[in-house]
Design an enzyme around this catalytic site. Structure first.
Site, short mmCIF file in Angstrom:
data_model
loop_
_atom_site.label_atom_id
_atom_site.label_comp_id
_atom_site.label_asym_id
_atom_site.label_seq_id
_atom_site.Cartn_x
_atom_site.Cartn_y
_atom_site.Cartn_z
N THR A 22 34.33 -66.81 -30.16
CA THR A 22 34.97 -66.12 -29.04
C THR A 22 35.65 -67.07 -28.06
O THR A 22 36.71 -66.77 -27.52
CB THR A 22 33.93 -65.26 -28.29
OG1 THR A 22 33.58 -64.18 -29.15
CG2 THR A 22 34.45 -64.71 -26.99
N THR A 96 29.10 -67.43 -30.81
CA THR A 96 27.73 -67.24 -30.30
C THR A 96 26.83 -66.49 -31.27
O THR A 96 25.61 -66.58 -31.17
CB THR A 96 27.75 -66.47 -28.96
OG1 THR A 96 28.34 -65.20 -29.18
CG2 THR A 96 28.51 -67.23 -27.90
N1 GLU Z 1 31.24 -62.81 -33.76
C1 GLU Z 1 32.00 -63.87 -33.16
C2 GLU Z 1 31.40 -65.25 -33.45
O1 GLU Z 1 30.22 -65.43 -33.41
C3 GLU Z 1 32.16 -63.67 -31.72
C4 GLU Z 1 30.95 -63.90 -30.93
C5 GLU Z 1 31.08 -65.02 -29.97
O2 GLU Z 1 31.54 -66.12 -30.25
O3 GLU Z 1 30.67 -64.76 -28.86
O4 GLU Z 1 32.16 -66.19 -33.68
#
Ligand code: GLU
Length: 323
Positions: A22, A96
């Protein structure tokens, strides 16, 4: 900024390794892929000049789609970075959703001679109050301080410092979604001050990173009321190397699934049972009722610390062997 490889630098710096997630998402630039790399994200924090930084774009992936080759690339790169005298510490900018698993894996294949700090964002770059830039700056501060050496791999999000060993993502969207159940915050970053409250015991595991073509096949199965055992039988049919079962409470399974579990053990498949609760330890010697820890251990099941998704990483490394 370099594309996936290290350049020798004379000035001491913190190295930021961008991998996607993200924090790299910018829907107006590219809605299909994480569009932002080191150049753009370093630009976001250009007002921050306390610590010299260098950036590397290793890959741009959403963390749920990472594969073992990605993990190899990351660990190999981190090992090379440790050998660079000018690198004071490393920040891994990451999605995340699997940050708790990936940072844990990196921790287990340590020890690492310099700080490694994972960070990311819950709110992408084009949302109001995007948290990526602040997380990045805090992670750089943590990676830069000598007080961070020897504390294992860390996750820095929302001004909090967590040990990769204990951290989990517990909320789908909240900026405060990371916590360390049972262990608590290891530290915090307020203004430019990095404070530590405690230290993890030194990592003595030294697990070997499995060869690319020989990652053990380990499945995670969650026990649910009236569970049919379908996935246990599929694991037997597929001859996987190991199964981690998230059991009820401190690690209990339905009595009627014991024959399926026994078949896995008889077939030489490693079986661990961990608690499916959000926190707490497994029990070893309290319950003797059918499906509980005393009987499970006498069948050859190992009672292990959860959570299941991190236990699965540990079992893979354990099956691959130690250094
Ligand atoms: N699902 C995505 C990932 O883990 C977005 C979640 C994020 O980075 O907050 O890359």
């Amino acid at each position: 900024m370099t594309e996936g490889h290290l350049v020798a630098a004379l000035e001491e710096h913190v190295l930021i390794v961008f991998t996607g997630g993200t924090i790299s998402v910018s829907p107006s630039r590219d809605s299909n892929h994480p569009a932002l790399g080191g150049a753009q994200l370093a630009g976001e924090i250009s007002g921050f000049s306390e610590v010299p930084i260098q950036t590397v774009d290793l890959y741009r992936a959403m963390s749920e789609s990472l594969t073992f080759p990605h993990l190899h690339k990351l660990v190999t790169f981190l090992r090379q970075a440790m050998d660079q005298p000018a690198v004071r510490g490393v920040v891994v900018s990451h999605g995340t959703d699997t940050m708790d698993e990936v940072s844990y894996l990196v921790d287990l294949v340590g020890p690492w001679s310099k700080p490694i700090v994972f960070t990311g964002a819950m709110r992408h770059n084009e949302l109001v109050s995007a948290d990526g830039p602040a997380n990045l700056v805090n992670a750089i501060r943590v990676a830069d301080t000598s007080a961070s050496i020897g504390r294992g791999v860390m996750v820095v999000m929302n001004e909090e410092i967590h040990a990769a060993r204990y951290v989990v993502k517990g909320h789908s969207t909240n900026v405060s979604s990371f916590s360390s159940p049972g262990a608590g915050l290891m530290g915090s970053v307020v203004e430019e001050c990095v404070r530590y409250y405690w230290s993890v015991p030194p990592c003595t595991n030294s697990y070997r990173l499995p060869a690319l073509d020989s990652w053990p096949k380990v499945e995670l199965i969650r026990m649910t009321l009236g569970n049919s055992g379908l996935f246990l039988r599929a694991c037997l049919a597929e001859q996987v190397d190991g199964v981690v079962i998230e059991g009820f409470g401190a690690g209990h399974v339905p009595e009627f699934l014991l024959p399926d579990i026994q078949k896995l053990i008889d077939a030489g498949i490693r079986v661990w049972v961990v608690p499916r609760t959000a926190s707490g330890h497994p029990l070893y010697a309290t319950y003797g009722t059918p499906g509980s820890e005393i009987g499970l251990q006498s069948m050859g099941v190992q009672m292990e610390e959860g959570p299941g998704h991190k236990a699965r990483i540990r079992m893979m490394l354990e099956l691959a062997g130690k250094e």
